[in-house]
Design an enzyme around this catalytic site. Structure first.
Site, PDB file in Angstrom:
ATOM      1  N   HIS A 241       0.809  -1.223   0.000  1.00 54.68           N
ATOM      2  CA  HIS A 241       0.000   0.000   0.000  1.00 54.68           C
ATOM      3  C   HIS A 241       0.840   1.270   0.000  1.00 54.68           C
ATOM      4  O   HIS A 241       0.379   2.322  -0.442  1.00 54.68           O
ATOM      5  CB  HIS A 241      -1.020  -0.029   1.140  1.00 54.68           C
ATOM      6  CG  HIS A 241      -2.149  -0.950   0.818  1.00 54.68           C
ATOM      7  ND1 HIS A 241      -2.152  -2.261   1.181  1.00 54.68           N
ATOM      8  CD2 HIS A 241      -3.264  -0.760   0.071  1.00 54.68           C
ATOM      9  CE1 HIS A 241      -3.240  -2.848   0.710  1.00 54.68           C
ATOM     10  NE2 HIS A 241      -3.932  -1.961   0.034  1.00 54.68           N
TER      11      HIS A 241
ATOM     12  N   GLU B  85     -11.396 -10.448  -5.249  1.00 50.70           N
ATOM     13  CA  GLU B  85      -9.954 -10.476  -4.982  1.00 50.70           C
ATOM     14  C   GLU B  85      -9.526 -11.777  -4.323  1.00 50.70           C
ATOM     15  O   GLU B  85      -8.384 -11.925  -3.925  1.00 50.70           O
ATOM     16  CB  GLU B  85      -9.521  -9.247  -4.176  1.00 50.70           C
ATOM     17  CG  GLU B  85     -10.355  -8.978  -2.951  1.00 50.70           C
ATOM     18  CD  GLU B  85     -10.034  -7.644  -2.288  1.00 50.70           C
ATOM     19  OE1 GLU B  85      -9.021  -7.014  -2.596  1.00 50.70           O
ATOM     20  OE2 GLU B  85     -10.838  -7.241  -1.428  1.00 50.70           O
TER      21      GLU B  85
ATOM     22  N   ASP C  69      -4.721  -8.294  -4.812  1.00 51.24           N
ATOM     23  CA  ASP C  69      -4.939  -9.445  -3.931  1.00 51.24           C
ATOM     24  C   ASP C  69      -5.277 -10.701  -4.725  1.00 51.24           C
ATOM     25  O   ASP C  69      -4.899 -11.798  -4.332  1.00 51.24           O
ATOM     26  CB  ASP C  69      -6.057  -9.141  -2.922  1.00 51.24           C
ATOM     27  CG  ASP C  69      -5.521  -8.365  -1.726  1.00 51.24           C
ATOM     28  OD1 ASP C  69      -4.426  -8.717  -1.245  1.00 51.24           O
ATOM     29  OD2 ASP C  69      -6.171  -7.404  -1.296  1.00 51.24           O
TER      30      ASP C  69
ATOM     31  N   CYS D 298     -10.032  -2.496 -10.311  1.00 49.74           N
ATOM     32  CA  CYS D 298      -9.472  -1.374  -9.562  1.00 49.74           C
ATOM     33  C   CYS D 298      -8.084  -1.684  -9.004  1.00 49.74           C
ATOM     34  O   CYS D 298      -7.476  -0.856  -8.345  1.00 49.74           O
ATOM     35  CB  CYS D 298     -10.414  -0.925  -8.452  1.00 49.74           C
ATOM     36  SG  CYS D 298     -10.713  -2.211  -7.231  1.00 49.74           S
TER      37      CYS D 298
HETATM   38  C1  PEP Z   1      -6.682  -5.093  -4.783  1.00 54.21           C
HETATM   39  O1  PEP Z   1      -6.509  -6.006  -3.967  1.00 54.21           O
HETATM   40  O2  PEP Z   1      -6.401  -5.196  -5.996  1.00 54.21           O
HETATM   41  C2  PEP Z   1      -7.264  -3.798  -4.355  1.00 54.21           C
HETATM   42  C3  PEP Z   1      -7.637  -2.884  -5.215  1.00 54.21           C
HETATM   43  O3  PEP Z   1      -7.355  -3.560  -3.019  1.00 54.21           O
HETATM   44  P1  PEP Z   1      -6.084  -3.203  -2.100  1.00 54.21           P
HETATM   45  O4  PEP Z   1      -4.911  -2.972  -3.002  1.00 54.21           O
HETATM   46  O5  PEP Z   1      -6.454  -2.019  -1.303  1.00 54.21           O
HETATM   47  O6  PEP Z   1      -5.932  -4.446  -1.280  1.00 54.21           O
HETATM   48 MG    MG Z   2      -7.338  -5.874  -1.958  1.00 56.09          MG
END
Ligand code: PEP
Ligand code: MG
Length: 555
Positions: free
Chosen positions: A188, A430, A454, A501
């Site tokens: 993140h 995910e 994920d 996303c």
């Molecule tokens: C993902 O897992 O692709 C996602 C968009 O959520 P995060 O990256 O916040 O886990």
């Molecule tokens: Mg995620």
């Protein structure tokens, strides 16, 4: 000149001084003192400094996150004026002749126990605030910084690694770039760097060197290089490269206001991901068509305690109002794994990415979830809201969530609180499980958004946080891409729209594949919106379809 190399996670060139960020030890050393008067004077000076710091934070927060969110700093100021708290600390210093840090620590423990034992849930929650103000006092007394970047000028931040609860504390306007020794491309913190559109390099072995602190440097994000004390030739080369990047960004401006439509007329919705209200600026500037992912857990990470319904309502209302009727997908709390807030008191888990996180917390701790849902439903009248649930693996989880939503709606109706009857509900795809049962899930939901970060981790059993996982974490792996294809097909059979996303949504090569699969929406980091639009407008799906589907999916 010293050169340190790593892997690029966000391109761009920045010039500035290095700031070496190191975590300080938080254990308190107890020691005997000679004069309680001197020690009390030291405590009083620290208390005054803490009150001043909180005042500064309050004023800064009012501008950035609004009055409701800023209130917490005033509450902390009031705690530092509390006579019982002050007396308790002074008594320990006088009676036991021990240093102020230890006295604050002991008082904190006593107050936390007292608050935790109270029946009133509001008072119980105050225990986290006592801990927070006490920690601030101890840091001042022991001469440590408060974890945030203390610099009045922008700096290149160098660290071993950074977790979201640290990066959210930084003053973003003072950060030119991130360089970490460790870290992973889809952690993140890397995502945050891309959100901020600043150069970032990970895996830069040897960069965490205190001698580098304050030295002038240049970071070349695309090549993953940090030049410390750069020579003249490097300064010249990097100045040109920076200009070149700026010119290319300018050339994309002509795409503003245009639709994201392929040469053969296939239109998709091109949205942006955000982590907080401030990101809206960049969403609007880059002409995103909506928000495809608001990672609401950052609201929790930015706070020292559970954000109240009012605080959350204020944030959601602001995002919805500013997007003026464009769709805003707000993901409910996805806390856990690397996104950790101390006040959740999460148990130590062997495999936190597979543990009690995201909707699992929300289902188990319904009160936390209901507070967020109430805030979301109340805010829904200010725009076009879609609510999305993270980390779904089973149909029963969706059914349980829908049951809780029904409860919330009934409560709001009984209280005569207005909410929209047009809120779309969807979930993240995910986990491989969610992808495989997407035909079943789609019957209950209006949309899916595929979280490739994920989905790749769980499909390939490859930890996205592991800096050494390398080629084993591969978003272009055929199994991940086939799952995405399955999800799109299943969703469309039930008139459920599908977006992506995860970070793969702005992968220049994969965009062709996603278009060929029939994706409805892509949600990318705000600064990538225009380059993705360019790619879409230059693509003809009918021309590339057979080729890319064959190449990537081996059908
Ligand atoms: C993902 O897992 O692709 C996602 C968009 O959520 P995060 O990256 O916040 O886990
Ligand atoms: Mg995620």
């Amino acid at each position: 000149m010293i050169t340190v190399s790593g892997r690029s996670v966000c391109s761009g060139v920045s010039f500035g001084p290095v700031f070496v960020f190191s975590r300080e030890e938080s254990t308190i050393k107890r020691h005997h003192i000679e004069s309680s008067d001197d020690e009390i004077a030291r405590f009083e000076a620290a208390r005054k400094q803490a009150i001043d710091e909180l005042g500064t934070l309050y004023r800064k927060a009012i501008n950035e996150v609004g009055e409701a969110n800023a209130m917490i700093f005033q509450i902390h100021q009031m705690m530092l004026e509390d006579l019982d708290y002050i007396e308790a600390i002074k008594n320990i210093i006088t009676d036991q002749l021990i240093n102020a840090e230890t006295a604050v620590g002991q008082t904190c423990d006593n107050f936390v126990q007292m608050f935790r034992a109270m029946d009133d849930s509001y008072m119980r929650e105050r225990s986290a605030d006592v801990k927070d103000v006490s920690e601030r006092l101890i840091k001042i007394l022991s001469g440590r910084d408060n974890g945030a970047i203390i610099s009045d000028k922008p700096v290149i931040v160098v660290a071993d690694d950074l977790v979201p609860s640290e990066t959210v504390q930084f003053d973003k306007s003072k950060i030119l770039a991130f360089v970490t020794e460790s870290g992973a491309t889809n952690s993140h913190t890397s995502i945050l760097a891309r959100m901020m559109n600043i150069p970032a390099v990970i895996g830069a072995k040897g960069v965490l060197n205190k001698d580098f602190h304050g030295k002038q440097a240049i970071i070349d994000g695309s090549e993953g290089i940090l030049y410390i004390d750069p020579d003249e030739a490097t300064v010249k080369k990097m100045t040109e490269k920076k200009k070149d990047i700026e010119n290319r960004a300018k050339a994309l401006e002509c795409l503003k206001g245009l639709k994201s439509i392929t040469k053969d007329g296939y239109q998709i919705e091109l949205c942006a991901n955000i982590t907080n209200v401030l990101d809206i600026e960049s969403v609007i500037k880059n002409d995103a068509e909506g928000i495809g992912l608001f990672r609401s857990e950052f609201l929790y990470l930015e706070n020292v305690n559970y954000p109240s319904e009012e605080t959350q309502f204020g944030a959601y209302k602001e995002v919805l109002s500013r997007m003026q009727g464009k769709r805003v997908v707000i993901r409910t709390l996805d806390i856990g794994a690397d996104k950790n807030a101390a006040y959740f008191h999460m148990p130590q888990e062997g495999n936190p990415a597979l543990g009690i996180r995201a909707v699992r917390i929300c289902i188990r701790q319904k009160d936390i979830f209901k507070t967020q849902l109430r805030a979301l439903y109340r805010a829904s009248v200010f725009g076009r809201l879609a609510i999305m649930f993270p980390m779904i693996a089973s149909e029963w989880e969706v059914l349980k969530i829908l049951e809780i939503i029904d409860e919330v709606k009934k409560e709001l109706t009984a209280e005569k609180v207005e909410f929209s009857d047009n809120i779309e509900l969807g979930c993240m795809i995910e986990t491989p499980s969610a992808a495989v049962i997407s035909d079943i899930l789609s019957k209950h939901l209006d949309f899916f958004s595929i979280g490739t970060n994920d989905l790749t981790q769980y499909t390939l059993a490859a930890d996205r946080q592991n800096p050494d996982i390398g080629e084993f974490y591969d978003i272009r792996h055929i199994s991940v891409l086939r799952l995405i294809d399955t999800v799109i097909k299943n969703a469309h059979k039930n008139n459920t729209w599908v977006g992506i996303c995860g970070e793969a949504s702005s992968d220049e090569e994969l965009i062709e594949l996603f278009l060929a699969m029939g994706i409805d929406e892509l949600s990318v980091t705000p600064s990538a919106v225009l380059s993705v639009r360019k790619k879409i407008t230059e693509t003809s799906v009918s021309e590339i379809k057979d080729n890319v589907l064959g190449r990537y999916l081996n059908f």
